[in-house]
Design an enzyme around this catalytic site. Structure first.
Site, PDB file in Angstrom:
ATOM      1  N   CYS A  17       0.815  -1.219   0.000  1.00 47.51           N
ATOM      2  CA  CYS A  17       0.000   0.000   0.000  1.00 47.51           C
ATOM      3  C   CYS A  17       0.844   1.263   0.000  1.00 47.51           C
ATOM      4  O   CYS A  17       0.404   2.306  -0.484  1.00 47.51           O
ATOM      5  CB  CYS A  17      -0.949  -0.013   1.197  1.00 47.51           C
ATOM      6  SG  CYS A  17      -0.112  -0.185   2.796  1.00 47.51           S
ATOM      7  N   GLU A  76      -5.479   2.427  -7.781  1.00 48.87           N
ATOM      8  CA  GLU A  76      -4.411   1.603  -7.213  1.00 48.87           C
ATOM      9  C   GLU A  76      -4.271   0.309  -8.009  1.00 48.87           C
ATOM     10  O   GLU A  76      -5.173  -0.521  -8.015  1.00 48.87           O
ATOM     11  CB  GLU A  76      -4.706   1.296  -5.747  1.00 48.87           C
ATOM     12  CG  GLU A  76      -3.568   0.603  -5.033  1.00 48.87           C
ATOM     13  CD  GLU A  76      -3.842   0.392  -3.557  1.00 48.87           C
ATOM     14  OE1 GLU A  76      -2.898   0.476  -2.757  1.00 48.87           O
ATOM     15  OE2 GLU A  76      -5.007   0.120  -3.199  1.00 48.87           O
TER      16      GLU A  76
END
Length: 489
Positions: free
Chosen positions: A294, A393
């Site tokens: 992340c 993402e």
């Protein structure tokens, strides 16, 4: 644990649920397979927990908490047990690292040299810190008030698939050190290393019921863990949409949540940066753990004056990344976690090309490794920040390189995102580094480095990257209830 599979003389065990200090089957008897991402072959059989199992684990954690066997134990004794768990993790580092690598697909060097040792550090840090937490005391003319930080109770910890053992211990060590009991749900893609923590807990002397581990679908097990009235705290790590679901479920009982969610972090390279250092750091920031992290610096913003030179050096470095067998010591980048994730990453690359991005390197599966989920390190450049590949993402080895002219423009681009987890600035101008980091909307920012973590500092994101902070005293703030007690003199 049950039947054993053997690979390279290292044992990989089938996984059961760990409830009340024992390994047990799911009440339904259902199981599922976990797959080796490097071969797409079955790695182990895993118990498929359901709602009844989740209720059973939460009941065990509740009973252990209300009994006081852990919450009322002197903090020095709790610390001793947790430090013993840290010692055992280090003693078992080779085995834990191997299981982690087989299940996740990441290079063995990363598992053995970083992930598992960091897991041990998590336990030792919070175990020691718990002994020295400062309790507040206030005097008045006729009264005295003091603040007691009491353990909250049963804590649900829902863990992602990319760094399962490290993420699990980061959460569990703090919750346990504060005196809570925990129920952990590892991701179904990568459950094997998490389940091994039960053996370590028993060997260290953790009382039954204090630590429970559930394997099974988030839609059933995870839902119960978020909605159950006995649960007093929920900590979740994962993508942002699932985080919203967890928060909605927690709202039924007004249960406090800590959410660490997605990211699309800006990695900003200024003209005055040490270019070689910036290239090396940017490579690490996007290709570590196959880009499945992340905190990845997935948007690389490069100032126009060095754009071409940076791109040339960056692509040359990418060409030297060795992709292959995760158990090979020489491997730099392993396999993506699943076939479905591999397809998602490949689809994003095609989306970027369709949007007008240019391909500098990669963009396909690795030749010679057809059985596994091996995707080339890929570089998209001349990207516009409005493109989907710059806004969404990808969670894979695919950086997008975006040019910028001025410091102000770089800040604007960095903040033009729904995410706000992290960011990196490469510059030899310390004042610029301070100016830019103070204006980028993110929870973690690095200057001329990446992923340097001091466990005393708060960890968490802004905007769609999460809610709350953990780390150091911030973890204890979350996992405890502050009680103000006032006494007449």
């Amino acid at each position: 644990m049950a039947k054993e599979l053997v690979a390279d003389n290292t044992t990989v065990q089938d996984a059961k649920l760990f409830i009340n200090g024992k390994y047990v089957d799911a009440i339904s008897g259902d199981t599922f397979d976990t797959i080796n991402p490097a071969t797409n072959q079955k790695l182990a059989t895993v118990a498929k927990g359901g709602e009844e199992d989740a209720n059973r684990a939460i009941e065990a954690a509740h009973n252990a908490f209300t009994s006081g066997v852990w919450s009322n134990m002197p903090v020095e004794k709790r610390s001793e047990i947790l430090c013993r768990m840290a010692d055992l993790i280090l003693e078992k580092v080779d085995h834990l690292a191997y299981v982690e690598t087989l299940d996740v697909g990441k290079p063995i060097r990363e598992s053995r040299e970083f992930d598992i040792p960091r897991a041990a550090s998590n336990f030792r840090f919070f175990a020691e810190m718990a002994k020295y937490m400062v309790h507040e005391h206030y005097d008045m003319a006729n009264h005295m008030s003091y603040v007691q930080y009491a353990p909250a109770g049963v804590t649900s910890l829902i863990i992602p698939w990319n760094l399962p053992f490290m993420q699990m211990t980061w959460k569990a060590s703090a919750a346990l050190a504060a005196g809570n009991t925990v129920v952990i749900k590892p991701a179904s893609d990568t459950p094997l290393s998490a389940v091994l923590l039960g053996e370590i807990a028993n060997e260290a002397g953790l009382p039954p019921g204090v630590l429970n581990i559930l394997t099974g679908p988030g839609s059933t097990v995870g839902t119960v863990m978020a909605k159950h009235p006995y649960v007093q705290r929920i900590s979740f790590v994962g993508e942002s949409e699932t985080g919203k679901t967890v928060m909605r479920n927690a709202a039924e009982n007004l249960t406090p949540v800590s959410l660490e969610l997605g990211g699309k972090s800006a990695n900003i390279v200024f003209e005055d940066a040490d270019l070689d250092e910036a290239v090396e750091g940017s490579i690490e920031a996007i290709f570590r753990n196959q880009g499945e992290i992340c905190l990845a610096g997935s948007r690389i913003l490069v100032q126009e004056g060095i754009y071409e030179e940076f791109l040339e050096k960056f692509v040359a470095a990418v060409q030297n990344i060795k992709v292959g067998d995760p158990t090979d010591e020489a491997t730099d980048m392993g396999a993506l976690v699943s076939k479905s994730h591999l397809k998602e990453v490949a689809d994003y690359v095609q989306i970027g090309l369709d949007e007008g991005a240019k391909l500098a390197y990669g963009g396909k599966m690795v030749e010679g490794l057809p059985e596994g989920n091996f995707y080339e390190p890929t570089v998209l450049y001349d990207v516009n920040n409005k493109m989907r590949v710059a806004q969404e993402e990808i969670f894979g080895p695919v950086p997008v390189i975006i040019p910028f002219k001025t410091e102000e423009e770089a800040i604007d681009i960095a903040n033009d995102s729904i995410y706000g987890l992290a960011g990196v600035v490469w510059t030899n101008d310390l004042r610029r580094g301070q100016r830019v980091t103070s204006q980028v909307h993110a929870g973690l920012l690095w200057v001329n480095c990446w992923y340097v973590r001091d466990l005393r500092t708060p960890f968490g994101g802004a905007k769609a990257s999460g809610i709350g902070r953990e780390g150091g005293r911030h973890s204890f703030d979350f996992y405890t209830e502050a009680k103000t007690i006032t006494i007449k003199k």
